[in-house]
Design an enzyme around this catalytic site. Sequence first.
Site, PDB file in Angstrom:
ATOM      1  CG  ASN A   9      55.367  50.938  47.277  1.00  0.00           C
ATOM      2  OD1 ASN A   9      56.330  51.362  47.908  1.00  0.00           O
ATOM      3  ND2 ASN A   9      55.486  50.092  46.257  1.00  0.00           N
ATOM      4  CD1 TRP A  10      54.161  56.843  50.626  1.00  0.00           C
ATOM      5  CD2 TRP A  10      55.681  57.673  52.054  1.00  0.00           C
ATOM      6  NE1 TRP A  10      53.483  57.520  51.607  1.00  0.00           N
ATOM      7  CE2 TRP A  10      54.390  58.039  52.501  1.00  0.00           C
ATOM      8  CE3 TRP A  10      56.789  58.080  52.802  1.00  0.00           C
ATOM      9  CZ2 TRP A  10      54.184  58.802  53.662  1.00  0.00           C
ATOM     10  CZ3 TRP A  10      56.591  58.832  53.956  1.00  0.00           C
ATOM     11  CH2 TRP A  10      55.301  59.195  54.373  1.00  0.00           C
ATOM     12  CE  LYS A  11      56.066  52.022  43.352  1.00  0.00           C
ATOM     13  NZ  LYS A  11      55.872  51.732  41.941  1.00  0.00           N
ATOM     14  CG  HIS A  97      56.825  46.296  44.336  1.00  0.00           C
ATOM     15  ND1 HIS A  97      57.379  46.716  43.158  1.00  0.00           N
ATOM     16  CD2 HIS A  97      55.691  47.011  44.502  1.00  0.00           C
ATOM     17  CE1 HIS A  97      56.607  47.672  42.635  1.00  0.00           C
ATOM     18  NE2 HIS A  97      55.574  47.866  43.435  1.00  0.00           N
ATOM     19  CD  GLU A  99      58.776  49.652  41.386  1.00  0.00           C
ATOM     20  OE1 GLU A  99      59.052  50.031  42.535  1.00  0.00           O
ATOM     21  OE2 GLU A  99      57.857  50.158  40.707  1.00  0.00           O
ATOM     22  CD  GLU A 169      51.535  46.463  43.133  1.00  0.00           C
ATOM     23  OE1 GLU A 169      51.007  47.523  43.465  1.00  0.00           O
ATOM     24  OE2 GLU A 169      52.768  46.278  43.157  1.00  0.00           O
ATOM     25  N   GLY A 175      53.093  52.297  37.496  1.00  0.00           N
ATOM     26  CA  GLY A 175      53.769  53.552  37.164  1.00  0.00           C
ATOM     27  C   GLY A 175      53.650  53.956  35.703  1.00  0.00           C
ATOM     28  CB  SER A 215      48.210  53.199  36.808  1.00  0.00           C
ATOM     29  OG  SER A 215      49.541  53.235  36.336  1.00  0.00           O
ATOM     30  N   GLY A 236      50.994  53.505  44.459  1.00  0.00           N
ATOM     31  CA  GLY A 236      52.342  54.076  44.353  1.00  0.00           C
ATOM     32  C   GLY A 236      52.264  55.590  44.196  1.00  0.00           C
ATOM     33  N   GLY A 237      52.297  56.043  42.962  1.00  0.00           N
ATOM     34  CA  GLY A 237      52.338  57.475  42.660  1.00  0.00           C
ATOM     35  C   GLY A 237      51.317  58.301  43.426  1.00  0.00           C
TER      36      GLY A 237
HETATM   37  P1  PGA Z   1      51.711  52.954  40.885  1.00  0.00           P
HETATM   38  O1  PGA Z   1      52.556  51.894  41.722  1.00  0.00           O
HETATM   39  O2  PGA Z   1      50.431  53.204  41.652  1.00  0.00           O
HETATM   40  O3  PGA Z   1      52.581  54.181  40.808  1.00  0.00           O
HETATM   41  O4  PGA Z   1      51.447  52.339  39.547  1.00  0.00           O
HETATM   42  C1  PGA Z   1      51.923  50.824  42.378  1.00  0.00           C
HETATM   43  C2  PGA Z   1      52.962  49.949  43.027  1.00  0.00           C
HETATM   44  O5  PGA Z   1      54.047  49.768  42.453  1.00  0.00           O
HETATM   45  O6  PGA Z   1      52.748  49.419  44.134  1.00  0.00           O
END
Ligand code: PGA
Length: 253
Positions: A9-11, A97, A99, A169, A175, A215, A236-237
């Site tokens: 997930n590049w966001k 998600h 967010e 999640e 994050g 994470s 994500g990251g």
């Molecule tokens: P993260 O994000 O790996 O940076 O914690 C995961 C996500 O939000 O899908």
Amino acid sequence: MRTKIVAGNWKMNMDYFEGLNLFNDMIALINQEVTGKQHAVICSPFIHLHALTKELTNEKVSIGAQNAHQAEAGAYTGEVSAKMIASVGATHVILGHSERRQYFAEDGKLLTQKIDAALAHDLTPIYCIGETLKEREAHHHFDVIKKQLTESVFHLSATDFGRIILAYEPVWAIGTGVTASADQAQEIHAFIRKEIAHKYSQAVADGITILYGGSCNTKNAAELFAKEDIDGGLIGGASLKARDFVDILKVFN
Ligand code: PGA
């Protein structure tokens, strides 16, 4: 055997050219190093989707979006529909998600509509669920997970339910560098599977891919993915670095 999946997930990261470079680096590594039956799903911003699907030559990789509007078309300035996403060759879409729930006020009712819209256009939803820290501390996490399932995906027929991917999640792990322990994640994944068996059948529960996200990185992925009910990750990251993402994917080699 359930399909093992690592989704990135590049966001809201990567301009057009940065994204293409990252993707090409990933594909080169995947071509050389990924030997198992695992599958990668790269969920980029909308601006990359068409270019990525055009460049795509590796059948172990799919391309997905990170959101879709629930309507087919219309006066919704700035929005992108599931139909549009499918039209450029993307096959997956992240929905629910945390967010989006938090910053864009997406609730269970809206997500039901988005899930239906995605399935109507043959997109595979990656439906995210997870509790906040406050909810976990109050010991409400099982209730929250159950509610998020009931509200937005338990209206589906067994056949349609079999077309989705779930991602657990925990919001407190996204994050933050704080990962759920493998045991904590497994406990929730087993609970999710039990709820699915109760609602549909053991066969449906056994067949669905459930990813862990929050994470997840090169250091903890192997321990998490070794758990019985964890079928991969939503990253994500660590999905913004080709080397790290492919190393996580290679846990399933
Ligand atoms: P993260 O994000 O790996 O940076 O914690 C995961 C996500 O939000 O899908």
